[in-house]
Scaffold this motif. Sequence first.
Motif, short mmCIF file in Angstrom:
data_model
loop_
_atom_site.label_atom_id
_atom_site.label_comp_id
_atom_site.label_asym_id
_atom_site.label_seq_id
_atom_site.Cartn_x
_atom_site.Cartn_y
_atom_site.Cartn_z
N GLN A 93 -6.79 -17.63 34.01
CA GLN A 93 -8.03 -16.85 33.97
C GLN A 93 -7.70 -15.39 34.26
N VAL A 94 -8.22 -14.49 33.43
CA VAL A 94 -7.96 -13.06 33.59
C VAL A 94 -8.80 -12.52 34.75
N LEU A 95 -8.12 -12.02 35.78
CA LEU A 95 -8.81 -11.46 36.94
C LEU A 95 -9.01 -9.95 36.80
N ASN A 96 -8.08 -9.30 36.09
CA ASN A 96 -8.18 -7.85 35.98
C ASN A 96 -7.36 -7.34 34.79
N LEU A 97 -7.77 -6.18 34.28
CA LEU A 97 -7.04 -5.47 33.23
C LEU A 97 -6.84 -4.04 33.70
N GLN A 98 -5.60 -3.54 33.53
CA GLN A 98 -5.29 -2.18 33.98
C GLN A 98 -4.46 -1.46 32.91
N SER A 99 -4.77 -0.20 32.71
CA SER A 99 -4.07 0.60 31.72
C SER A 99 -2.65 0.91 32.16
N GLU A 100 -1.77 1.04 31.19
CA GLU A 100 -0.39 1.45 31.44
C GLU A 100 -0.20 2.83 30.80
N PHE A 101 -0.81 3.84 31.39
CA PHE A 101 -0.72 5.19 30.85
C PHE A 101 0.72 5.69 30.90
N GLY A 102 1.09 6.43 29.87
CA GLY A 102 2.44 6.98 29.81
C GLY A 102 3.34 6.30 28.81
N ARG A 103 2.90 5.16 28.29
CA ARG A 103 3.69 4.47 27.26
C ARG A 103 3.60 5.25 25.95
N LYS A 104 4.71 5.41 25.29
CA LYS A 104 4.74 6.17 24.04
C LYS A 104 4.55 5.24 22.83
N VAL A 105 3.65 5.62 21.95
CA VAL A 105 3.37 4.91 20.68
C VAL A 105 2.77 3.53 20.90
N VAL A 106 3.48 2.66 21.62
CA VAL A 106 3.00 1.29 21.85
C VAL A 106 2.07 1.27 23.07
N THR A 107 0.86 0.76 22.88
CA THR A 107 -0.11 0.68 23.98
C THR A 107 -0.16 -0.75 24.53
N GLU A 108 0.00 -0.87 25.83
CA GLU A 108 -0.05 -2.18 26.48
C GLU A 108 -1.02 -2.13 27.66
N THR A 109 -1.60 -3.27 27.98
CA THR A 109 -2.51 -3.39 29.12
C THR A 109 -1.98 -4.45 30.07
N LYS A 110 -1.88 -4.09 31.35
CA LYS A 110 -1.42 -5.05 32.35
C LYS A 110 -2.57 -6.00 32.71
N GLY A 111 -2.27 -7.29 32.68
CA GLY A 111 -3.28 -8.28 33.03
C GLY A 111 -2.89 -9.03 34.29
N THR A 112 -3.84 -9.16 35.21
CA THR A 112 -3.64 -9.99 36.40
C THR A 112 -4.28 -11.33 36.12
N VAL A 113 -3.51 -12.40 36.26
CA VAL A 113 -3.95 -13.73 35.83
C VAL A 113 -3.82 -14.74 36.96
N TYR A 114 -4.86 -15.53 37.15
CA TYR A 114 -4.82 -16.65 38.09
C TYR A 114 -4.48 -17.91 37.31
N VAL A 115 -3.44 -18.62 37.73
CA VAL A 115 -3.01 -19.84 37.04
C VAL A 115 -3.80 -21.03 37.58
N GLN A 116 -4.71 -21.53 36.76
CA GLN A 116 -5.56 -22.65 37.18
C GLN A 116 -4.84 -23.99 37.06
N ASN A 117 -4.00 -24.09 36.04
CA ASN A 117 -3.29 -25.36 35.83
C ASN A 117 -2.03 -25.11 35.02
N VAL A 118 -1.06 -26.00 35.16
CA VAL A 118 0.17 -25.93 34.38
C VAL A 118 0.24 -27.16 33.49
N ILE A 119 0.14 -26.96 32.19
CA ILE A 119 0.21 -28.06 31.24
C ILE A 119 1.64 -28.58 31.13
N SER A 120 2.59 -27.65 31.13
CA SER A 120 4.01 -28.02 31.13
C SER A 120 4.81 -26.86 31.71
#
Length: 258
Positions: A93-120
Motif C-alpha cells: 500500500q502506498v503511504l507517501n509519494l515524494q519528488s526527487e528534484f534534481g534528476r536530469k531528463v528522467v523524472t522519478e518519484t520516491k514511494g513509501t510502501v507498507y508491505v501488507q503481505n508477501v505472496i512469494s
Amino acid sequence: MKKLIWGMLILSLGLLTSCGLNQNLTNQQAEQQKRSELIKKNRKVWNKRIKSAKDVNDPNYDKEILKIPSGYDDSTMSLQRLKDGNQNVIVGQVLNLQSEFGRKVVTETKGTVYVQNVISGDKSLKGRTIKTEFSGGLAKSEDYFRSLDGDFVGSQFGVPNPKTIVYSSISTKPIPKIGSKFIAGIKLYSPDNKTQQATYKKYGLTTKNFYVLENPEVIFWIKKDNEYKINNPAFYLPENRSKVRNILKLTNKLNEQN
C-alpha cells in the motif's frame, strides 16, 4: 481437588490467551489507524503540489506509446511463473509519494510502501515499510526540459521559466495514488556503481530500504473498485484482449487469493 485446580489452571491459560489475542488485535487496529491518518495527510500535500504544477503530458503522445511491451510473451504467464521470475512478489500500500528534484531528463518519484503481505519471496518483508520508485512525477523544468547537450529547451515546449515545477506521467505505468493497494514484483536494490549509489542515497534510498519494481509495465496490479487490475491500460484495449488471455486469467486468480 486436583480436578478443580486443573480446571482453574486451564481457565486461566484460556483467559491469558484471549487477552493476548485481543491485545494483538488492538495493536493492529491502532497501527492501521495511524497509517490511515498518515495517508490522508500525505495525499493532501501531494495533491496540492500536483494541482499547482504545470501538466506537461501530451495526450496524443500518451496514446501513441500506450502499448504492451514488445518483448512480452503471454504464453508463459502464470502464477508460478510470476513467483519464479521475481525475487519477491508483494501486496503493498502506498503511504507517501515524494519528488526527487534534481534528476536530469528522467523524472522519478520516491514511494513509501507498507508491505501488507508477501505472496512469494522474503516473508520477513511482511509488516515492513520500504521505499521504491515510480516513473514520472514532479520536476523542475530546468531538469525535465534538458537536451542531451545539456541545454535548457523549455521555451520550445511553452515553459520558458527553468524554475517552473512540471508534472509528467507515463501512460503505460501511471503513478499509483497515495493509499492505493497494489501487487508487484520487487527486488532489493544492488548498486551498479558508487556514483549511482551516491545519487540514490541523496534521496534516502539505500541497499537496506530500497526495492526496485520489476517490469512495472506488465506485472503491476492496482486495486480499483475493490478489484486488482493491471496498471498498464494497454492490456485492456479491445485489440489486445485476445493476445493477453493468460495474464488476464492470472489477474482473476490474484483477485481470488488477495
